[in-house]
Design an enzyme around this catalytic site. Structure first.
Site, PDB file in Angstrom:
ATOM      1  N   GLU A 176      -7.057  21.011 -26.437  1.00  0.00           N
ATOM      2  CA  GLU A 176      -7.750  21.959 -27.321  1.00  0.00           C
ATOM      3  C   GLU A 176      -6.781  22.718 -28.221  1.00  0.00           C
ATOM      4  O   GLU A 176      -6.818  23.949 -28.327  1.00  0.00           O
ATOM      5  CB  GLU A 176      -8.605  22.930 -26.494  1.00  0.00           C
ATOM      6  N   GLU A 373     -14.438  16.297 -22.206  1.00  0.00           N
ATOM      7  CA  GLU A 373     -15.026  17.468 -21.540  1.00  0.00           C
ATOM      8  C   GLU A 373     -16.423  17.690 -22.093  1.00  0.00           C
ATOM      9  O   GLU A 373     -16.635  17.587 -23.305  1.00  0.00           O
ATOM     10  CB  GLU A 373     -14.221  18.760 -21.782  1.00  0.00           C
TER      11      GLU A 373
HETATM   12  P1  P53 Z   1     -14.340  27.828 -19.068  1.00  0.00           P
HETATM   13  C1  P53 Z   1     -13.172  27.896 -25.081  1.00  0.00           C
HETATM   14  C2  P53 Z   1     -14.106  27.132 -25.770  1.00  0.00           C
HETATM   15  C3  P53 Z   1     -14.353  25.823 -25.412  1.00  0.00           C
HETATM   16  C4  P53 Z   1     -13.646  25.271 -24.344  1.00  0.00           C
HETATM   17  O1  P53 Z   1     -14.184  26.623 -20.114  1.00  0.00           O
HETATM   18  C5  P53 Z   1     -12.699  26.011 -23.678  1.00  0.00           C
HETATM   19  C6  P53 Z   1     -12.455  27.333 -24.032  1.00  0.00           C
HETATM   20  C7  P53 Z   1     -11.439  28.154 -23.295  1.00  0.00           C
HETATM   21  O2  P53 Z   1     -12.041  28.852 -22.251  1.00  0.00           O
HETATM   22  O3  P53 Z   1     -11.921  25.518 -22.683  1.00  0.00           O
HETATM   23  C8  P53 Z   1     -12.081  24.216 -22.168  1.00  0.00           C
HETATM   24  O4  P53 Z   1     -13.506  27.437 -17.893  1.00  0.00           O
HETATM   25  C9  P53 Z   1     -10.781  23.893 -21.453  1.00  0.00           C
HETATM   26  C10 P53 Z   1     -10.898  23.915 -19.971  1.00  0.00           C
HETATM   27  C11 P53 Z   1     -11.964  24.925 -19.567  1.00  0.00           C
HETATM   28  C12 P53 Z   1     -13.290  24.407 -20.078  1.00  0.00           C
HETATM   29  O5  P53 Z   1     -13.264  24.230 -21.470  1.00  0.00           O
HETATM   30  O6  P53 Z   1     -13.806  29.008 -19.776  1.00  0.00           O
HETATM   31  O7  P53 Z   1     -10.173  22.706 -21.893  1.00  0.00           O
HETATM   32  O8  P53 Z   1      -9.626  24.176 -19.432  1.00  0.00           O
HETATM   33  O9  P53 Z   1     -12.020  25.170 -18.203  1.00  0.00           O
HETATM   34  C13 P53 Z   1     -14.461  25.310 -19.736  1.00  0.00           C
HETATM   35  O10 P53 Z   1     -15.773  27.908 -18.734  1.00  0.00           O
END
Ligand code: P53
Length: 476
Positions: A176, A373
């Site tokens: 990211e 993801e």
């Molecule tokens: P969490 C922001 C926006 C989109 C994805 O996020 C993001 C974030 C940062 O928080 O992170 C990604 O755990 C990232 C993972 C993360 C996952 O999305 O905040 O690549 O490490 O855990 C979900 O709910």
């Protein structure tokens, strides 16, 4: 009409620092994730000056995957995973980041982990840098604002490319990387790039410099990787939250276009090997005197990626605010979208947006895509019968898979695989909570650190098992 091929990489995704724990085991150094305290839905995570006693640092224990991975990989295999995305904790290999020789115990851990995956024909999909750079590189070098960090990163990349050249085929450089386009967010700057903005500094300028060094490092890593194994597939990793215009008012549409440019120019550099014109002009207008050399530009052109890895959780919307300069700023220019509902954490759920972004990437870059993801963070309850009935999560994933299939079957997008986020419950990156859960597998670990770490298969476990077994045909 395209179809999900028989080699489609169904799987799941995690990152080392969010589940391994064992933060000081076998010579591991302190990473940026190790100095972050727990927050919650209303409170950003704290960043402490080193590890300070008395704080709750949820990544220190994670879900103890470091010691329990054989059990967890076995559960992934039971679901039918063909791939497993994780990252290599940089601090297990180079504890401080600036050593010349790697830590053998760290290398051995990933040898064993990848072997365990391959035993079940699960392909490891590996991110080199996922929000976990060595903290020493922050305190001694200022993180990615320093050109020297390029060489430290390349030393790490080359070491693991060589070591795992016969075990790993799919790689990604920076997780990211574009989240830091939101340069007002201390969290994004720190987790992405180890940046801490000093009083009086222009955070936006610092971000552009750091991102440039990262993009050069990525392009060089791609070239090094290809020399080590020409069959490697090395991708970028983009956080894709499309930004729609709130209305069809031309000024709103123009604003949304600038918003997309501001968040996604990183993908232009990764995929086209050059900066887009609007950004060069913007940096000139701002009188940013960035350290970007002619050699750097050659490296960018020579190190373009093989595929686009991306995360997709939600979409955004923006509108014109009457300014004459066309500038988008993620902290101030987002507005709620009345057509979509938000999760408990305010993430706007929009499955159609997934088909939209798959088309958008395809039109812009004409490269294979990999959804690395996607998922729904929600509170889960263990019922009296000991089960977890997570129908919300199933509904979210089903809706997204339907759109994903349309993008492939109807729109002709070339898609390598799909690895939903947090296939086993882990520490949230954004809030540090355990209670924001994504997994098919529940882990008994709570926000206050209690819990016996037992694993429980949720309803979604059995659902996803069927989805994989039918190659996405049965989604009920
Ligand atoms: P969490 C922001 C926006 C989109 C994805 O996020 C993001 C974030 C940062 O928080 O992170 C990604 O755990 C990232 C993972 C993360 C996952 O999305 O905040 O690549 O490490 O855990 C979900 O709910």
């Amino acid at each position: 009409m395209g179809q999900l091929g028989k080699d489609f990489l169904w799987g799941g995704a995690v990152a080392a620092h969010q589940l391994e724990g064992a933060w000081q085991v076998d010579g591991k150094g302190i990473s940026v994730a190790d100095v972050m305290t727990a927050g919650d839905v209303n409170h950003q995570r704290g960043i402490t000056d080193g590890v300070q006693p008395g704080n709750n640092y949820p990544n220190h224990e994670g879900i103890d995957f470091y010691h329990r991975y054989p059990e967890d990989i076995k559960l992934f295999a039971e679901m039918g995973f063909k791939s497993f995305r994780t990252s290599i904790a940089w601090t297990r290999i180079f504890p401080n980041g600036d050593e010349t020789q790697p830590n053998e115990a760290g290398l051995k851990f990933y040898d064993d982990l990848f072997e365990e995956c391959l035993k079940y024909d699960i392909q490891p999909v590996i991110t080199l840098s996922h929000f976990e750079m060595p903290y020493h590189l922050v305190t001694e070098y200022g993180g990615w604002r320093n050109r020297k960090v390029i060489d430290f990163f390349l030393n790490f990349a080359e070491t693991v490319f060589k070591r795992y050249r016969n075990k790993v085929k799919y790689w990604m450089t920076f997780n990211e990387i574009n989240n830091q386009a939101n340069y007002h967010s201390q969290f994004a700057l720190f987790t992405n790039s180890g940046l801490q903005i000093q009083p009086g500094e222009d955070a936006e300028k610092v971000m552009y410099q750091a991102a440039h060094y990262e993009l050069v490092a990525s392009a060089k890593a791609v070239q090094i990787g290809k020399q080590i194994n020409p069959d490697f597939k090395i991708g970028c990793m983009i956080a894709m939250c499309p930004i729609y215009p709130l209305t069809a008012k031309p000024e709103d549409v123009l604003k949304a276009e600038r918003a997309m440019q501001t968040r996604y120019w990183f993908a232009d550099v990764h995929c086209h090997g050059r900066y887009p014109e609007w950004l060069l002009q913007y940096q000139k207008n701002q009188h940013y005197d960035l350290d970007i050399t002619a050699d750097d530009l050659k490296e960018l052109a020579a190190g373009t990626v093989d595929y686009i890895g991306f995360s997709y959780y939600m979409s955004f919307a923006t509108k014109d605010n009457g300014e004459t300069t066309l500038h988008y700023d993620e902290e101030h220019d987002l507005v709620p979208n009345p057509y979509v509902k938000a999760s408990e954490w305010g993430w706007q759920v929009d499955s159609v947006g997934l088909r939209y972004v798959m088309n958008w990437f395809n039109d812009h870059y004409h490269l294979p895509e990999f959804i690395v993801e996607n998922g729904f963070g929600a509170v889960d309850h263990v019922e009296a019968d000991g089960q977890v009935h997570d129908s919300n999560r199933i509904n979210y994933l089903r809706d997204h898979i339907i759109q994903m299939k349309k993008a492939v079957e109807i729109d002709g997008v070339d898609l390598i695989g799909y690895t939903p986020w947090g296939c086993i419950d882990l520490v949230s990156a954004g809030t540090g909570q355990m209670s924001k859960r994504y997994g098919f597998i529940y882990v008994d670990k709570q926000d206050d650190g209690t819990g016996n770490l037992a694993r429980i298969k949720k309803d979604s476990f059995y659902w996803y098992q069927k989805v994989i077994a039918t190659n996405g045909d049965v989604l009920e």
